[in-house]
Design a protein around this motif. Structure first.
Motif, PDB file in Angstrom:
ATOM      1  N   ALA A  29       0.698  -1.244   0.071  1.00 34.64           N
ATOM      2  CA  ALA A  29       0.156  -0.378  -0.169  1.00 34.64           C
ATOM      3  C   ALA A  29       0.811   1.738  -0.117  1.00 34.64           C
ATOM      4  CB  ALA A  29      -0.786   0.454   1.625  1.00 34.64           C
ATOM      5  N   PRO A  30       0.179   2.409  -0.128  1.00 36.70           N
ATOM      6  CA  PRO A  30       0.653   3.532  -0.706  1.00 36.70           C
ATOM      7  C   PRO A  30       1.848   3.720   0.924  1.00 36.70           C
ATOM      8  CG  PRO A  30      -1.305   4.091  -1.528  1.00 36.70           C
ATOM      9  CD  PRO A  30      -1.063   2.860  -0.397  1.00 36.70           C
ATOM     10  N   GLY A  31       1.368   3.605   2.168  1.00 39.14           N
ATOM     11  CA  GLY A  31       2.066   3.615   3.132  1.00 39.14           C
ATOM     12  C   GLY A  31       2.904   2.680   3.977  1.00 39.14           C
ATOM     13  N   GLY A  32       3.387   1.903   2.625  1.00 41.81           N
ATOM     14  CA  GLY A  32       4.537   0.754   2.983  1.00 41.81           C
ATOM     15  C   GLY A  32       4.098   0.138   3.600  1.00 41.81           C
ATOM     16  N   GLN A  33       2.661  -0.480   3.783  1.00 42.51           N
ATOM     17  CA  GLN A  33       2.268  -1.781   4.538  1.00 42.51           C
ATOM     18  C   GLN A  33       2.092  -2.652   3.628  1.00 42.51           C
ATOM     19  OE1 GLN A  33       0.745   0.717   4.640  1.00 42.51           O
ATOM     20  NE2 GLN A  33      -1.091   1.354   4.819  1.00 42.51           N
ATOM     21  N   GLU A  34       1.219  -3.727   4.061  1.00 34.42           N
ATOM     22  CA  GLU A  34       0.932  -5.032   3.323  1.00 34.42           C
ATOM     23  C   GLU A  34      -0.769  -5.035   3.229  1.00 34.42           C
ATOM     24  OE1 GLU A  34       2.836  -9.192   3.091  1.00 34.42           O
ATOM     25  OE2 GLU A  34       0.680  -9.822   3.561  1.00 34.42           O
ATOM     26  N   ALA A  35      -0.835  -4.879   2.058  1.00 31.80           N
ATOM     27  CA  ALA A  35      -2.242  -5.086   1.789  1.00 31.80           C
ATOM     28  C   ALA A  35      -2.938  -5.469   0.610  1.00 31.80           C
ATOM     29  CB  ALA A  35      -3.053  -3.392   1.042  1.00 31.80           C
ATOM     30  N   TYR A  36      -4.101  -6.271   0.189  1.00 31.25           N
ATOM     31  CA  TYR A  36      -4.692  -7.300  -0.457  1.00 31.25           C
ATOM     32  C   TYR A  36      -5.390  -6.610  -1.250  1.00 31.25           C
ATOM     33  CZ  TYR A  36      -2.085  -9.595   3.730  1.00 31.25           C
ATOM     34  OH  TYR A  36      -1.903  -9.347   4.437  1.00 31.25           O
ATOM     35  N   THR A  37      -5.868  -7.300  -2.636  1.00 33.33           N
ATOM     36  CA  THR A  37      -6.732  -6.917  -3.744  1.00 33.33           C
ATOM     37  C   THR A  37      -6.988  -7.909  -4.980  1.00 33.33           C
ATOM     38  OG1 THR A  37      -6.789  -5.541  -5.643  1.00 33.33           O
ATOM     39  CG2 THR A  37      -4.707  -6.304  -5.284  1.00 33.33           C
ATOM     40  N   ARG A  38      -7.822  -8.084  -5.015  1.00 33.41           N
ATOM     41  CA  ARG A  38      -8.127  -9.145  -6.568  1.00 33.41           C
ATOM     42  C   ARG A  38      -7.869  -8.138  -8.000  1.00 33.41           C
ATOM     43  NH1 ARG A  38     -10.453 -14.142  -4.611  1.00 33.41           N
ATOM     44  NH2 ARG A  38     -11.122 -14.268  -6.730  1.00 33.41           N
ATOM     45  N   ASP A  39      -7.541  -7.054  -8.102  1.00 33.61           N
ATOM     46  CA  ASP A  39      -7.883  -7.231  -9.647  1.00 33.61           C
ATOM     47  C   ASP A  39      -6.306  -7.045  -9.936  1.00 33.61           C
ATOM     48  OD1 ASP A  39      -7.520  -4.787 -10.989  1.00 33.61           O
ATOM     49  OD2 ASP A  39      -7.454  -3.198 -10.252  1.00 33.61           O
ATOM     50  N   GLY A  40      -6.506  -8.573 -10.588  1.00 29.92           N
ATOM     51  CA  GLY A  40      -4.920  -8.953 -10.802  1.00 29.92           C
ATOM     52  C   GLY A  40      -4.698  -7.754 -13.019  1.00 29.92           C
ATOM     53  N   GLY A  41      -3.528  -8.138 -12.991  1.00 30.24           N
ATOM     54  CA  GLY A  41      -3.053  -7.469 -13.910  1.00 30.24           C
ATOM     55  C   GLY A  41      -1.871  -6.960 -13.470  1.00 30.24           C
ATOM     56  N   PHE A  42      -0.278  -7.013 -14.055  1.00 32.18           N
ATOM     57  CA  PHE A  42       0.649  -6.508 -13.676  1.00 32.18           C
ATOM     58  C   PHE A  42       1.655  -6.008 -15.034  1.00 32.18           C
ATOM     59  CE2 PHE A  42       2.006 -10.388 -15.156  1.00 32.18           C
ATOM     60  CZ  PHE A  42       3.472  -9.605 -16.173  1.00 32.18           C
TER      61      PHE A  42
END
Length: 247
Positions: A92-105
């Motif tokens: 995440a922007p704050g540096g912490q780990e976050a989760y999503t399902r919005d794939g693609g890179f």
């Protein structure tokens, strides 16, 4: 009269909040990986002398619909989706780990794998970096395989493994940025049962028809509460006139 006016005003306010949530869901009907917000009414007791048995109804966010959205085959090697419950980890922007399902890179100039919104994609050891000028293939378990497209050595190599987690619906909350985080804080452990599918994207799980029906229902509930407020005001005016006539 005052009690009726207050009840109607409170009802109108909370229905308007529900309408805002439904409108937000509808606005994200085409957002990949979006999970619909869910709200409901709940009863709260009135605290105070003389009214211990009365309750008011207020709006309450009860969570999010984490059901699977439809998988859309794109054939694009830089697209991927989750084919099971769970999430993949991003920074995440704050540096912490976050989760999503919005794939693609995408791969930036430094070789860092990022989501299309610009968030670094995390492996178990941190952000995943791939060699320059490499073709990327992602396995079902999140393994990132990089094959150099220039030079003499074009042997595929493992660049990392996308961290896949499945902490459970009750263990996560969705922030205002749309990312999920653990309610208790910290980072979720990797789950080997979460699977990826390449060349596909997960669509939003918002049902546009249901959302439109909900908006109509919310609109009617709001109108009903506004009419109750008008009725309360009219009754109060009439009562005042009668009292004035009786001196």
């Amino acid at each position: 009269m005052d009690r009726m006016l207050f009840l109607a005003m409170t009802g109108a306010k909370h229905v308007a909040w529900q309408q805002a949530t439904t409108a937000h869901n509808l606005a994200n009907v085409n957002t990949n990986g979006y999970k619909a917000d869910q709200v409901a009414f709940r009863a709260l007791p009135v605290v105070g002398e003389g009214t211990p048995t009365r309750t008011y109804v207020v709006d309450n966010t009860v969570g999010h619909d984490l059901s699977q959205g439809s998988l859309q085959q794109t054939g694009n090697p830089t697209d991927f989706a989750l084919a099971s419950a769970g999430f993949f980890a991003v920074q995440a922007p704050g540096g912490q780990e976050a989760y999503t399902r919005d794939g693609g890179f995408v791969v930036d100039a430094n070789g860092l794998m990022r989501t299309r919104s610009g968030l670094p994609i995390l492996g178990d050891g941190g952000p995943i970096t791939v060699p320059a000028n490499s073709a990327i293939e992602i396995g079902q378990d999140g393994t990132v395989i990089a094959t150099p497209q220039t030079g003499q050595d074009r042997v595929p190599q493992i660049a990392g493994q996308i961290k896949l987690v499945n902490p459970g619906a009750r263990e996560v909350y969705k922030g205002e940025d749309g990312l999920f985080r653990l309610s208790a804080g910290g980072a979720a452990p990797a789950d080997p049962n979460v699977r990826l599918v390449g060349g596909a994207l997960e669509a939003s799980n918002v049902n546009a028809v249901d959302s439109l029906v909900q908006m109509i229902a919310h609109g009617r509930q709001f109108d009903l509460n506004m009419k109750l407020m008008q009725t309360a005001d009219q009754n109060e005016q009439r009562a005042t006139q009668i009292l004035s006539m009786n001196g």
